[in-house]
Motif scaffolding. Sequence first.
Motif, short mmCIF file in Angstrom:
data_model
loop_
_atom_site.label_atom_id
_atom_site.label_comp_id
_atom_site.label_asym_id
_atom_site.label_seq_id
_atom_site.Cartn_x
_atom_site.Cartn_y
_atom_site.Cartn_z
N HIS A 191 -8.83 -6.07 -12.24
CA HIS A 191 -7.87 -6.78 -11.39
C HIS A 191 -7.71 -6.07 -10.06
O HIS A 191 -7.63 -6.73 -9.00
N ALA A 192 -7.67 -4.74 -10.09
CA ALA A 192 -7.54 -3.98 -8.85
C ALA A 192 -8.74 -4.18 -7.96
O ALA A 192 -8.62 -4.25 -6.72
N MET A 193 -9.93 -4.29 -8.54
CA MET A 193 -11.15 -4.53 -7.76
C MET A 193 -11.07 -5.87 -7.04
O MET A 193 -11.43 -5.99 -5.86
N GLN A 194 -10.59 -6.89 -7.73
CA GLN A 194 -10.49 -8.22 -7.13
C GLN A 194 -9.54 -8.21 -5.93
O GLN A 194 -9.82 -8.81 -4.89
N LEU A 250 -1.54 5.67 -12.05
CA LEU A 250 -1.68 5.38 -10.63
C LEU A 250 -1.37 3.91 -10.39
O LEU A 250 -1.41 3.08 -11.29
N VAL A 251 -1.07 3.59 -9.12
CA VAL A 251 -0.89 2.21 -8.68
C VAL A 251 -1.79 1.99 -7.48
O VAL A 251 -1.89 2.86 -6.61
N LEU A 252 -2.48 0.85 -7.44
CA LEU A 252 -3.28 0.49 -6.27
C LEU A 252 -2.67 -0.76 -5.65
O LEU A 252 -2.73 -1.84 -6.22
N ASN A 253 -2.05 -0.57 -4.51
CA ASN A 253 -1.34 -1.66 -3.84
C ASN A 253 -1.74 -1.70 -2.36
O ASN A 253 -1.56 -0.72 -1.64
N ASN A 254 -2.31 -2.85 -1.94
CA ASN A 254 -2.79 -2.99 -0.55
C ASN A 254 -3.74 -1.86 -0.18
O ASN A 254 -3.63 -1.25 0.89
N SER A 255 -4.67 -1.56 -1.10
CA SER A 255 -5.69 -0.52 -0.91
C SER A 255 -5.12 0.88 -0.82
O SER A 255 -5.82 1.82 -0.47
N MET A 256 -3.84 1.05 -1.16
CA MET A 256 -3.23 2.38 -1.16
C MET A 256 -3.10 2.86 -2.60
O MET A 256 -2.44 2.23 -3.43
#
Length: 488
Positions: free
Chosen positions: A134-137, A87-93
């Motif tokens: 990192h995604a959480m930050q 998965l990718v988490l980008n701009n909360s997406m």
Amino acid sequence: MFWILIRKFFALFRTKPPEASIFAGSQKDGQSASPQRRDAHIVQIGLDFGTAFSKCICRDITKDKAWIYIPPSFNNYDFPFLIPSLLVLNNSMLQHVQDQNIHYPEKGLYHLKQAMVAIALGRDQDPVLEPYKHAMQESNKTDLPGLVESCAVYLFAITLGMVKEDIRKRLPGFGDHPEDYLAVNIAVPVAEAQEKEVADFFGNVVCEALSLVDELKEKYPAIKLEELIRIRKNNQQSQSPAIREACYIYPEVSANVQGFVRSRVASPDIYLFSDTGAGTVDQSTFIFYHESDNTERLNFLYGQVLPLGAGRIDFLAAESSGKLDPCHLEAIRQKREQGSKDQAILQAKNNVGEDLKKGTVKTLAQTKGKMINQDNIHEIKVIFGGGGHCEHPYERCVVREPFSHSLFREPIAPPVVGLPIPPDLTFDGQNESTQRRWMRRLNVAYGLSFLKDDLVSFTYPKDIEAPDPEEIWPRIRKILDAVSKDEC
């Protein structure tokens, strides 16, 4: 033959919960199913959730025929059934990566399976969680376990959603009959599956995902993280008896050898299974035998999960250059898979190999410690599995030096046993060579495609005690000290 038919007949009913239709059905609101004259469809999904890829095999229980789920977008790939566990988490997406050729994307959430184990066991400092931190930050989230759990629920749900769609194409009207039934088996490594925290964590995630299949499939391939959290919070079905009954956790090695123990080539004996994936090497030893009622059983003597999968080679090679960013990791992975002679990769393979030798010796030593007749360790056979398996370091460092260790009276060359091609699996016209290449990655999913009551029974290592010293054979003679003058 008569008794086999009788067994299959009862197998159709003994795992069917009374509320099966609440997750098998998929009618839209306000639309009722017309009365059906056909018999109910019973489909078992075997979902092999891997560190890098997931694989899925479905079985039509009434016909006892299985098929490989192949996403339409991957039809032209060499291994078209590989579904990225990425998965990718980008701009909360939150978005599913639909490219088999990418393992370490920017802002990627990879090695989710290992992350789930780390969270379940409370290992918050495990390096595998770094991408999630990192995604959480970046998303201003503070709940690390919640993020990992949400990622897992979403990935399972959209994967099962795609599979369910394929089932409906193969079995038109599936879900419209009130007794249509869908169940899911997934596998967890032996050493981790026997830990209640891990088994419960995986079980809860799969149950929640199955209860949200139809809702989250509509969000494929991307969803706002906040929306996913809201959907999960409002979900009331994941703990229903029907959902809980339909999801089952099974040891990965047991699934891997399911086709083997059912085949004519299997013989009761002691085996070492070494399964190499993207993140780990799952090693287990087991005794395969027939019980008094002629059913098969696996008694696991020892199991451990070594963090020495193919991804470890990539990490060590990247670490030697001081670059651990996703772009560099991706470049190294591609070079490794192309057989590059790059010195950093070769050194990383050697380092992984040395650790694998030590890990294998530990596996063999712990196994020998569970035996009453310790000479039986000389009869052990080896089975290799996993998409990351190759000659160096994964085969060479298991079958050479560890079997020359002082655990053995003399060095031995253990027989390496191959796994057969299942006769009941549809390959849609693939030749035998392709079938063999595919099965190396599909054995777990195939093993999981049987009704849970028909899976080979097993005993976890923790439930098999080591024998007392006086029970061990050959016994060590106690040599008496010479009698002194004072004792005469």
